[in-house]
Design a protein around this motif. Structure first.
Motif, PDB file in Angstrom:
ATOM      1  N   LEU A 287      28.563  -3.911  -9.470  1.00 14.54           N
ATOM      2  CA  LEU A 287      29.767  -4.710  -9.738  1.00 14.54           C
ATOM      3  C   LEU A 287      29.960  -4.721 -11.248  1.00 14.54           C
ATOM      4  CD1 LEU A 287      32.027  -6.616  -8.924  1.00 14.54           C
ATOM      5  CD2 LEU A 287      30.372  -8.452  -8.730  1.00 14.54           C
ATOM      6  N   ARG A 288      30.897  -3.928 -11.702  1.00 14.24           N
ATOM      7  CA  ARG A 288      31.112  -3.810 -13.151  1.00 14.24           C
ATOM      8  C   ARG A 288      32.341  -4.624 -13.546  1.00 14.24           C
ATOM      9  NH1 ARG A 288      34.217  -0.306 -16.382  1.00 14.24           N
ATOM     10  NH2 ARG A 288      34.849   0.944 -14.588  1.00 14.24           N
ATOM     11  N   PRO A 289      32.149  -5.733 -14.254  1.00 18.14           N
ATOM     12  CA  PRO A 289      33.324  -6.464 -14.737  1.00 18.14           C
ATOM     13  C   PRO A 289      34.049  -5.599 -15.769  1.00 18.14           C
ATOM     14  CG  PRO A 289      31.316  -7.816 -14.914  1.00 18.14           C
ATOM     15  CD  PRO A 289      30.896  -6.398 -14.655  1.00 18.14           C
ATOM     16  N   ARG A 290      35.327  -5.321 -15.547  1.00 21.92           N
ATOM     17  CA  ARG A 290      36.119  -4.645 -16.588  1.00 21.92           C
ATOM     18  C   ARG A 290      36.585  -5.690 -17.596  1.00 21.92           C
ATOM     19  NH1 ARG A 290      39.806  -0.831 -16.933  1.00 21.92           N
ATOM     20  NH2 ARG A 290      41.506  -2.169 -16.240  1.00 21.92           N
ATOM     21  N   TRP A 291      37.147  -6.746 -17.082  1.00 19.28           N
ATOM     22  CA  TRP A 291      37.639  -7.808 -17.956  1.00 19.28           C
ATOM     23  C   TRP A 291      36.541  -8.838 -18.169  1.00 19.28           C
ATOM     24  CZ3 TRP A 291      42.220  -7.461 -20.515  1.00 19.28           C
ATOM     25  CH2 TRP A 291      43.052  -6.398 -20.123  1.00 19.28           C
ATOM     26  N   PHE A 292      36.391  -9.247 -19.419  1.00 20.49           N
ATOM     27  CA  PHE A 292      35.422 -10.304 -19.741  1.00 20.49           C
ATOM     28  C   PHE A 292      36.149 -11.593 -20.126  1.00 20.49           C
ATOM     29  CE2 PHE A 292      32.567 -12.563 -22.643  1.00 20.49           C
ATOM     30  CZ  PHE A 292      31.473 -12.721 -21.804  1.00 20.49           C
ATOM     31  N   ARG A 293      37.333 -11.455 -20.758  1.00 19.13           N
ATOM     32  CA  ARG A 293      38.240 -12.575 -21.001  1.00 19.13           C
ATOM     33  C   ARG A 293      39.625 -12.117 -20.636  1.00 19.13           C
ATOM     34  NH1 ARG A 293      34.382 -15.043 -20.852  1.00 19.13           N
ATOM     35  NH2 ARG A 293      33.541 -16.674 -22.208  1.00 19.13           N
ATOM     36  N   PRO A 294      40.319 -12.753 -19.687  1.00 15.46           N
ATOM     37  CA  PRO A 294      39.777 -13.832 -18.871  1.00 15.46           C
ATOM     38  C   PRO A 294      38.649 -13.324 -17.975  1.00 15.46           C
ATOM     39  CG  PRO A 294      41.871 -13.074 -17.969  1.00 15.46           C
ATOM     40  CD  PRO A 294      41.693 -12.361 -19.274  1.00 15.46           C
ATOM     41  N   PHE A 295      37.734 -14.243 -17.647  1.00 13.09           N
ATOM     42  CA  PHE A 295      36.565 -13.855 -16.861  1.00 13.09           C
ATOM     43  C   PHE A 295      36.960 -13.666 -15.403  1.00 13.09           C
ATOM     44  CE2 PHE A 295      32.295 -14.214 -15.024  1.00 13.09           C
ATOM     45  CZ  PHE A 295      31.582 -13.437 -15.928  1.00 13.09           C
ATOM     46  N   PRO A 296      36.517 -12.567 -14.786  1.00 14.48           N
ATOM     47  CA  PRO A 296      36.943 -12.300 -13.401  1.00 14.48           C
ATOM     48  C   PRO A 296      36.264 -13.214 -12.388  1.00 14.48           C
ATOM     49  CG  PRO A 296      35.410 -10.611 -14.152  1.00 14.48           C
ATOM     50  CD  PRO A 296      35.658 -11.505 -15.325  1.00 14.48           C
ATOM     51  N   ASP A 297      36.910 -13.346 -11.237  1.00 16.12           N
ATOM     52  CA  ASP A 297      36.276 -14.026 -10.106  1.00 16.12           C
ATOM     53  C   ASP A 297      35.373 -13.014  -9.423  1.00 16.12           C
ATOM     54  OD1 ASP A 297      37.586 -16.481 -10.471  1.00 16.12           O
ATOM     55  OD2 ASP A 297      39.396 -15.662  -9.528  1.00 16.12           O
ATOM     56  N   LEU A 298      34.088 -13.333  -9.351  1.00 17.59           N
ATOM     57  CA  LEU A 298      33.120 -12.397  -8.766  1.00 17.59           C
ATOM     58  C   LEU A 298      32.590 -12.956  -7.457  1.00 17.59           C
ATOM     59  CD1 LEU A 298      31.061 -11.515 -11.993  1.00 17.59           C
ATOM     60  CD2 LEU A 298      33.097 -10.375 -11.096  1.00 17.59           C
ATOM     61  N   ASP A 299      32.481 -12.080  -6.465  1.00 16.81           N
ATOM     62  CA  ASP A 299      31.969 -12.489  -5.162  1.00 16.81           C
ATOM     63  C   ASP A 299      30.449 -12.335  -5.169  1.00 16.81           C
ATOM     64  OD1 ASP A 299      31.540 -13.096  -2.535  1.00 16.81           O
ATOM     65  OD2 ASP A 299      32.339 -11.200  -1.759  1.00 16.81           O
TER      66      ASP A 299
END
Lengths: 370, 177
Positions: A287-299
């Protein structure tokens, strides 16, 4: 058109197509190829921007702020110490609601002097009010830079965007690149509060306690609204150009018991580790967050989490691990790896997963257990 | 096809990074996925450097250094006194050396072409150093790593000096399989 390019060249080409009116920049390794390429475009007439070679990164950002305030598109690029030198000006850009777009080629902060990849430079700007996105391929660097202009300049956002790519391990890596015919994908910039000599107004007066907090809330409200603008822009990009992006990039996550969470190229390399571990019977996804701000909703509910931080907040922990702990009340296995360009392979990432211990923090190469 | 991994050894200033990029470019023109990852150390002319190229039918998701290459390319054999260029080479891996002698590298199949002589004969010299990164592409094409048509095309779009393509042609002709 399909060709090959480095991460830096891909960003430069996206900027050429986005056609900013003003570009102000100061060179710094490993970003230099971006502004050098752009300077070349201006010199050979393929880009009509006003290019301002400034004497420092603080001035680069100040020049972008001044130009952006007149209502025109602006761009700059930097790395590491250059980004830190901009720190004060970063708040001015977001506070004045100016949609400057910047590429930051992630590099460790000295001393010791180090030019290799690390995310601490960007994450130390976490609270400046900039949107931050981390990319992991040459194609993604190009596509995301294009989208960054549209997102930043959207009337519901009007905040600056920082596009982060790993120093050397993406900035200098050559991969295939499919460039697009941009058309009207990025609408002309309209800044409602632009400086206009025909309509003189006061800007930047002393703002007392009865007003200041309202401006701060406006920034946060736009950060929250940015989520739907990002989603809308990524959807439009997919419909127009055929490549899909999201707040996160997920690989084999649907049925995963374990998630590897990492920013940038580690998040992409983790996919190879996932394939190895799946063959061993470990149900894992990347699970690679692309966006850090705004912070993504992660499952992340009910799953084992292995977070790889290529950064550190001394006296507390990995910035990404801490974000997950705070937001989701989870106890990740926190891995600190890749600082200053430390070599981390997919085999290493697979071993982080095999030896995971929820609630612990492990420094790769320092602690013996990985 | 499984991923094909190439490690190029050179000295700073000899063009190993450009050779890696040209090889990735040629592989791309062959319709493959390719990635060139130079490893940048403390860059200075003459210091040993390595560059990596991965070629695959599928998108490449790996950014770390190559540990077990299929092919090792040595642009300057004097490096072999200081660096174990065969480290991690797969058992069936092959070696290419820029050499005037028919040397071999242990049990591994070894190909040689005198790239330096080709560069010097064509006057391909920059700042006193013969250009090795374009002739080596001809040798690699002869070894079947990429097609020769793609090598010529990659060189032609990268360099305007036509002697670069001629250097690749010379190396292509000289390499004995």
């Amino acid at each position: 058109m399909r060709s090959v390019a480095t991460g830096n060249k891909a960003v430069a080409e996206a900027v050429r197509q986005a056609n900013p009116a003003v570009i102000a920049a100061y060179p710094i390794t490993p970003q230099t190829e971006i502004v050098e390429s752009i300077a070349g475009f201006v010199a050979d007439g393929t880009l009509a921007s006003q290019y301002i070679p400034v004497e420092s990164e603080h001035s680069a950002m100040a020049a972008c702020i001044g130009a952006s305030a007149t209502g025109v598109r602006t761009f700059t690029a930097t790395s590491s110490h250059g980004l830190l030198y901009m720190h004060e000006m970063l708040f001015w850009a977001s506070g004045a609601r100016l949609p400057v777009v910047m590429a930051n080629v992630n590099r460790a902060v000295g001393p010791g002097w180090n030019v290799w990849a690390e995310h601490t430079d960007a994450l130390a700007q976490r609270d400046t009010g900039w949107l931050q996105v981390f990319v992991a391929t040459v194609q993604e660097a190009y596509d995301t830079t294009l989208m960054a202009f549209r997102i930043a300049e959207h009337n519901d956002v009007l905040l600056p965007v920082m596009v982060n790519l790993d120093g050397f391990s993406l900035s200098h890596v050559m991969q295939s690149l499919d460039t697009v015919t941009l058309g009207d994908f990025i609408p002309p910039m309209v800044l409602p509060h632009r400086i206009d000599t025909a309509n003189p107004q006061g800007y930047g007066p002393l703002t007392g306690p009865e007003e200041f907090y309202k401006f701060r809330w406006e920034i946060e409200r736009s950060m929250r609204d940015a989520r739907s603008v990002i989603a809308g822009t990524e959807k439009a990009f997919a419909e127009t150009f055929g490549r899909k992006y999201g707040m996160t990039d997920e690989y084999r996550c649907e049925d995963a018991d374990v998630l590897v969470i990492a920013l940038g190229t580690f998040g992409k390399e983790a996919e190879v580790a996932v394939d190895i571990l799946r063959k061993e019977g470990i149900k894992v996804g990347s699970l690679r967050p692309r966006w850090f701000r705004p912070f993504p909703d992660l499952d992340v509910k009910g799953r084992d989490i292995v977070v790889i931080d290529r950064d550190y907040s001394f006296g507390f922990g990995g910035v990404l691990a801490d974000s997950l702990r705070a937001r989701y009340r989870v106890e990740p296995s926190s891995i600190i790896a890749g600082l200053g360009g430390q070599e981390v392979t997919y085999d290493d990432i697979a071993s982080f997963v095999r030896t995971r211990m929820p609630g612990t923090e492990t420094w790769f190469g320092v602690h013996d257990d990985v | 096809m499984t991923m094909y991994e190439v490690r190029i050894h050179s000295r700073g200033g000899q063009g190993g990074v450009t050779a890696a990029r040209l090889l990735a470019h040629a592989a791309f023109l062959d319709g493959k996925h390719a990635s060139a990852c130079p490893f940048y150390g403390a860059e200075r002319r003459g210091a040993p450097v390595v560059s990596f190229v991965r070629i695959d039918d599928k998108p490449i998701r790996v950014y770390s250094q190559i540990r077990h290459p299929d092919l090792v390319v040595v642009l300057d054999t004097t490096i072999m006194d200081a660096v174990d260029v065969l480290q991690g080479l797969k058992p069936d891996g092959v070696v290419f050396l820029n050499s005037s002698e028919k040397s071999d590298a242990g049990e591994h199949t070894t190909y040689t072409v005198d790239l330096t002589a080709i560069a010097l004969s064509l006057g391909l010299v920059i700042a006193g150093s013969p250009i090795l990164n374009t002739p080596v592409l001809g040798a690699l094409a002869r070894m079947g790593v990429v097609s020769f048509a793609s090598v010529k095309a990659a060189i032609a779009v990268t360099f305007s000096d036509k002697r670069n393509v001629r250097a690749a042609e010379a190396a292509y002709q000289e390499l004995v399989l």
